[in-house]
Design an enzyme around this catalytic site. Sequence first.
Site, PDB file in Angstrom:
ATOM      1  N   GLY A 268      52.783  -5.524 -13.418  1.00  0.00           N
ATOM      2  CA  GLY A 268      52.107  -6.499 -12.583  1.00  0.00           C
ATOM      3  C   GLY A 268      50.676  -6.706 -13.026  1.00  0.00           C
ATOM      4  O   GLY A 268      50.334  -6.513 -14.200  1.00  0.00           O
ATOM      5  N   SER A 269      49.826  -7.056 -12.085  1.00  0.00           N
ATOM      6  CA  SER A 269      48.439  -7.393 -12.408  1.00  0.00           C
ATOM      7  C   SER A 269      47.591  -6.145 -12.591  1.00  0.00           C
ATOM      8  O   SER A 269      47.907  -5.063 -12.081  1.00  0.00           O
ATOM      9  CB  SER A 269      47.843  -8.251 -11.294  1.00  0.00           C
ATOM     10  OG  SER A 269      47.662  -7.482 -10.115  1.00  0.00           O
TER      11      SER A 269
ATOM     12  N   VAL B 114      46.281  -4.796  -9.065  1.00  0.00           N
ATOM     13  CA  VAL B 114      47.221  -3.970  -8.299  1.00  0.00           C
ATOM     14  C   VAL B 114      47.544  -2.692  -9.068  1.00  0.00           C
ATOM     15  O   VAL B 114      47.756  -1.635  -8.470  1.00  0.00           O
ATOM     16  CB  VAL B 114      48.501  -4.762  -7.974  1.00  0.00           C
ATOM     17  CG1 VAL B 114      49.489  -3.898  -7.195  1.00  0.00           C
ATOM     18  CG2 VAL B 114      48.160  -6.017  -7.171  1.00  0.00           C
ATOM     19  N   GLY B 115      47.548  -2.769 -10.399  1.00  0.00           N
ATOM     20  CA  GLY B 115      47.796  -1.572 -11.199  1.00  0.00           C
ATOM     21  C   GLY B 115      46.786  -0.474 -10.923  1.00  0.00           C
ATOM     22  O   GLY B 115      47.131   0.714 -10.854  1.00  0.00           O
TER      23      GLY B 115
ATOM     24  N   GLU C 265      52.280  -1.508 -17.084  1.00  0.00           N
ATOM     25  CA  GLU C 265      52.384  -2.672 -17.966  1.00  0.00           C
ATOM     26  C   GLU C 265      51.759  -3.821 -17.200  1.00  0.00           C
ATOM     27  O   GLU C 265      52.346  -4.365 -16.271  1.00  0.00           O
ATOM     28  CB  GLU C 265      53.846  -2.949 -18.314  1.00  0.00           C
ATOM     29  CG  GLU C 265      53.999  -3.892 -19.507  1.00  0.00           C
ATOM     30  CD  GLU C 265      53.886  -5.350 -19.125  1.00  0.00           C
ATOM     31  OE1 GLU C 265      52.796  -5.928 -19.340  1.00  0.00           O
ATOM     32  OE2 GLU C 265      54.859  -5.916 -18.614  1.00  0.00           O
TER      33      GLU C 265
ATOM     34  N   CYS D 278      54.514 -12.205 -19.299  1.00  0.00           N
ATOM     35  CA  CYS D 278      53.434 -11.282 -19.660  1.00  0.00           C
ATOM     36  C   CYS D 278      53.152 -11.287 -21.151  1.00  0.00           C
ATOM     37  O   CYS D 278      52.031 -11.017 -21.590  1.00  0.00           O
ATOM     38  CB  CYS D 278      53.749  -9.869 -19.182  1.00  0.00           C
ATOM     39  SG  CYS D 278      55.264  -9.179 -19.859  1.00  0.00           S
TER      40      CYS D 278
END
Length: 596
Positions: free
Chosen positions: A269-270, A273-274, A291, A325
Site C-alpha cells: 500500500g502507501s 499507511v506503511g 511493498e 505499483c
Amino acid sequence: RPSRAQAAMLAWVPAAIVVLLLALLYLLVLHHPHVPKVTVRPVAEDEVHAEQGAADDGIPCFDPSSGARLKSVAVCSADKVKEAVRRARGAQATWRDSSFAARRALMRIFSRCILEHAEEICKVSARDSGKTLIDAGFGEVLVTLEKLHWLCAEGEGALRAEYRSAGRVVFYKSARVEWHPRGVIGAIVPWNYPFHNVLNPLTAALFTGNAIVIKVSEHASWSTIYYSRLIDACLRAAGAPADLVQIVTGYAATGEALVESVEKVIFVGSSKVGRLVMAHAAKTLTPVTLELGGKDPLVILQGTDLATVIPTVMRAGLGAAGQNCMGAERFFVHKSLLGAFCAAVTDNAKAMRQAPPLRGNDVDIGALCMPGEAQRIHDIVMDAVSRGAALLAGGVLPPEASTSASATGERLSQFYPPTVILIPDGLQAEARGMRLFEEEVFGPVITIIPFDDDDALVAMVNDCPFALGSNVYGPPARARELGKRIDAGMLACNDFATCYMCQSLPMGGFKESGFGKFAGVEGLRALCVTKAVVEDRLPFIKTVVPAPLRYPLPGGAFSFILGLMGFFYGHSLGAKFSGVVRLIGASLPAAKPKAH
C-alpha cells in the site's frame, strides 16, 4: 572415412535428438498430472446489488465505473479478527507437516480452477476495481497462474535445506540452513488488484506451510464474496484444512488487530499507511515486509526503435488506468527522439476509449477505483501546468468528478482521461518542486522529460523519493550499464515490468518504496523461520574440549587459544608452525615446582 555401419549409426543421431527434444517438450509443457476439477458458483444477482432500503452497518461497496451500489460486506471487529487468527493457527498446526507433494497438489488445483474461472474472476475484478477485462486478465489472472507454475516447479528447491561450509576450526562438522513455517501470516493488501493481491501472499504462505489471514481494502471488499468461495472450494478439493485461509474485511481497526495477532506481516500500500503498520508491528516486534509506492522511470535511449516501443509505453503508463505499483510514471526520452515520441504517445492517448469496463470489448481504459482520486490527480496535473509543464493530451476533469459535485450527496464520477504532460527542455530543475515529481500519481498520467546527457539523466532519475522498479530501452549493452546506476529494486532492460512476470525473482524496492521482498526465492524464505543447523559429519568424530580449555583453567589456556589462532589463520607457513608450537607447549603438563 566412416564405414557403412558407422554411417548408418550416424544417420540415426538427428532423429534421436529430435525424439529427445520432443520428449522433453512433452514433460515440460504438454504433460500434466491429474488435477481435480473445481466448480465455483458464479456471482448471483442478489450478491451484486444492494437491497434497496435495507438497514446496513457493513462496508458500503460500489461499482467505481457506474457508482451503482453493490452488496455490502461485514466489518470485522478486533475480536473477530483474533478468532480468525485462532482458527488459522489451529489449521496450520496440521498443515505445517504437509509434504511438498501435497502443497504442489493444492497449487495445481488453484491453477486449474483459476484458469477455468478466469472470465468470472476478471468480471468480478472489473466491477469492484473499475479496470478493463484486459487489464484484469493480465494483472489478476495471468501473473497468478505464472506464480503457481513457479511454485510447483521450483518452490521446493527454494525451501530445501541448503548446505554451507563449516569453516576451518569445525571443518569436521556438517552445516546447513533450514526454513521452517512461521505460523500465521497476516497480509494487508490494497484495492488495485483485488484478486491477485489476495492470491499472491496466499499461495506463498500455503506453500511454505503457513496459514494466512488477509485483510482486504475497504475499497475493494465486494469481490471477496466470490473469491472466498473459490478459495474455499480449492482447499476442499485438496483435502487441506478448511480454516487455513481467512479473509477479513473492515477499516483501520481491523488491520491493527491483525498486525498484533500474527507471526509475520506483509503490507502492500502507501508509504503513509506503511509507516503506521510498521509502528504498530514494533509493539510486538512482529517482522514486516513493506511493498509501498513507486514512481518508476522508463528511459528511452538514443537508438531506440520507437515503432516497437510505443505500444509498450502506452501500457506502461496507462494500463489499469495507471493504478499499478510498478506502472511507469516518469518517461525520460533522449532529445533526438522527443518530437516523434511526444507525437506518437499523444495520438495514442487521444484515441483511447474510456468507459465502464463491462460495457463491452471496445473499452481501452476504465475507472479509478477510489472515490476522490480524479480530483486529487487533476490537482497534481494542474500544479505542474501552473509551473510551466505543457499539457499534450487529457488533463480535463469531468464536471461530475470535481469536489464541488460532492455537495449534491451523489457518488462522484471516478474517471480521469488519459493524460500526457511534457516537461519542456530547460525546466527540469524547476520541475523538482512540482507535486508531479514528489508524489505517486497512481493514475493515467504520462510525464515526459527530455535529456541528452547520461550523467544528468541518472541524477534526475535518482532524485526521487521512491525506488521500486525501472525500465531502460536502448542498445542492450548501454541499457544494462545505465540500468546499474538507477536506484531501484528491479530493472527491465528493453521491456517493461518483466521482473514480476519472472516469478523466480524477488519483488520489492527501497527508499519510500519500502523494504523486504515477496515473490521469488527471497519472498518464500521471508515467510519462514531461518534456522542454522550444525551436526557431526561423521558419528565417530566429535567435538572434545581439549585439556588446556577445561575448567578450572590451567595456566596455559590463553597460550593454547593463541596457538589455535596461529595454526588455522596464520598467513605464512612460519606463522602456522609457530601456532603448532604454542599448541604443543600449552598442552604439556605444567612442571611441578621443586621442593626446598
